[in-house]
Design an enzyme around this catalytic site. Structure first.
Site, PDB file in Angstrom:
ATOM      1  N   ASP A  13       0.992  -1.133   0.011  1.00  0.00           N
ATOM      2  CA  ASP A  13      -0.043   0.092  -0.036  1.00  0.00           C
ATOM      3  C   ASP A  13       1.130   1.068   0.077  1.00  0.00           C
ATOM      4  OD1 ASP A  13      -2.456   1.483   0.485  1.00  0.00           O
ATOM      5  OD2 ASP A  13      -1.782   1.880   2.471  1.00  0.00           O
ATOM      6  N   ASP A  15      -0.197   5.169   1.056  1.00  0.00           N
ATOM      7  CA  ASP A  15      -0.372   6.252   2.171  1.00  0.00           C
ATOM      8  C   ASP A  15      -0.418   5.389   3.506  1.00  0.00           C
ATOM      9  OD1 ASP A  15      -0.587   8.638   0.511  1.00  0.00           O
ATOM     10  OD2 ASP A  15      -2.491   7.643  -0.277  1.00  0.00           O
ATOM     11  N   ASP A 175      -1.689  -1.142   5.999  1.00  0.00           N
ATOM     12  CA  ASP A 175      -2.054  -0.466   7.204  1.00  0.00           C
ATOM     13  C   ASP A 175      -3.355  -0.528   7.608  1.00  0.00           C
ATOM     14  OD1 ASP A 175      -2.510   1.602   5.280  1.00  0.00           O
ATOM     15  OD2 ASP A 175      -2.644   3.239   6.722  1.00  0.00           O
TER      16      ASP A 175
END
Length: 239
Positions: A13, A15, A175
């Site tokens: 991922d 961000d 995240d």
């Protein structure tokens, strides 16, 4: 077992996983809110709204400010958000400590690195270009370049296909529950970072491992590779 890549692909991922982009994303959100005379959101509050793409960030930001948007009004403000964000995309955004060093080391060992993000591809590339990180990755795929976005497994499968990866030799790092959902749906080991913008408690993501600092990432990857390769060897041995 060699520590070399053995055909492995590492999916990330963007961000909240590779980079801390909250200051620029929330700053842009606040600039748009200001055009409607709405109060700015504190960084910690705005950080919790990140992870589902810029359009969702904008919608959730206005809802948090007590001024929900119609779809038509969201379209107008989304266009403004993009114009403003491009101009400040890496003013305050930085890779997490140790990230570039860890990824550089793994790439040198012939691991294939790829980004699978719900951030639009052009914005993802603009950010990675500004941070001089683009060259680390074999491919970068946002939601506009895949058949279905995370948490659908197709996002990860499309990224693997784009960079010539093997579904049996890949892991996902992220995240959020979207990253975890995509990894689990794809049957990939999921590494949750402990420093991102988690939208649920990390244990609820059922990660294979938790990464607290990128200094430990190469060793974690090698452990995953060794465990997987040993399992494949056992599965292929005579009964």
């Amino acid at each position: 077992m060699s520590s070399k890549a053995n055909g492995w692909t590492l999916l990330f991922d963007l961000d909240g996983t590779l980079v801390d982009s909250a200051p620029d994303l929330v700053g842009t959100l606040n600039a748009v809110l200001d055009t409607d005379d709405l109060p700015a959101l504190p960084l910690d509050q705005g950080r919790d709204l990140i992870g589902h793409g810029a359009r969702a960030l904008l919608r959730r930001g206005y809802e948090t400010a007590g001024a929900p948007l119609t779809d038509e009004a969201l379209d107008v403000r989304f266009a403004l958000f993009l114009d403003l964000y491009v101009g400040r995309i890496a003013d305050l955004t930085r890779p997490y400590p140790g990230c570039v060093e860890a990824l550089t080391a793994l790439k040198a060992e012939s691991y294939t690195l790829a980004v699978a993000t719900n951030k639009r591809t052009d914005l993802s590339l603009a950010l990675l270009d500004a941070l001089e990180m683009t060259g680390l990755f074999a491919c970068v795929l946002g939601p506009d370049r895949v058949s279905a976005r995370k948490p659908d497994a197709a996002h990860l499968f499309d990224a693997l296909a784009a960079c010539g990866g093997d579904r049996g030799r890949a892991l996902m790092v992220g995240d959020s529950s979207l990253d975890a959902g995509a990894a689990h749906a794809a049957g990939l080991p999921f590494v949750a970072v402990g420093f991102g913008y988690a939208d649920v408690a990390i244990p609820a993501m059922a990660p294979w491992a938790v990464l607290d600092h990128y200094d430990g990432f190469p060793a974690l990857v090698r452990r995953c590779v060794n465990e997987t390769e040993q399992g494949l060897a056992l599965a292929g041995s005579p009964g």
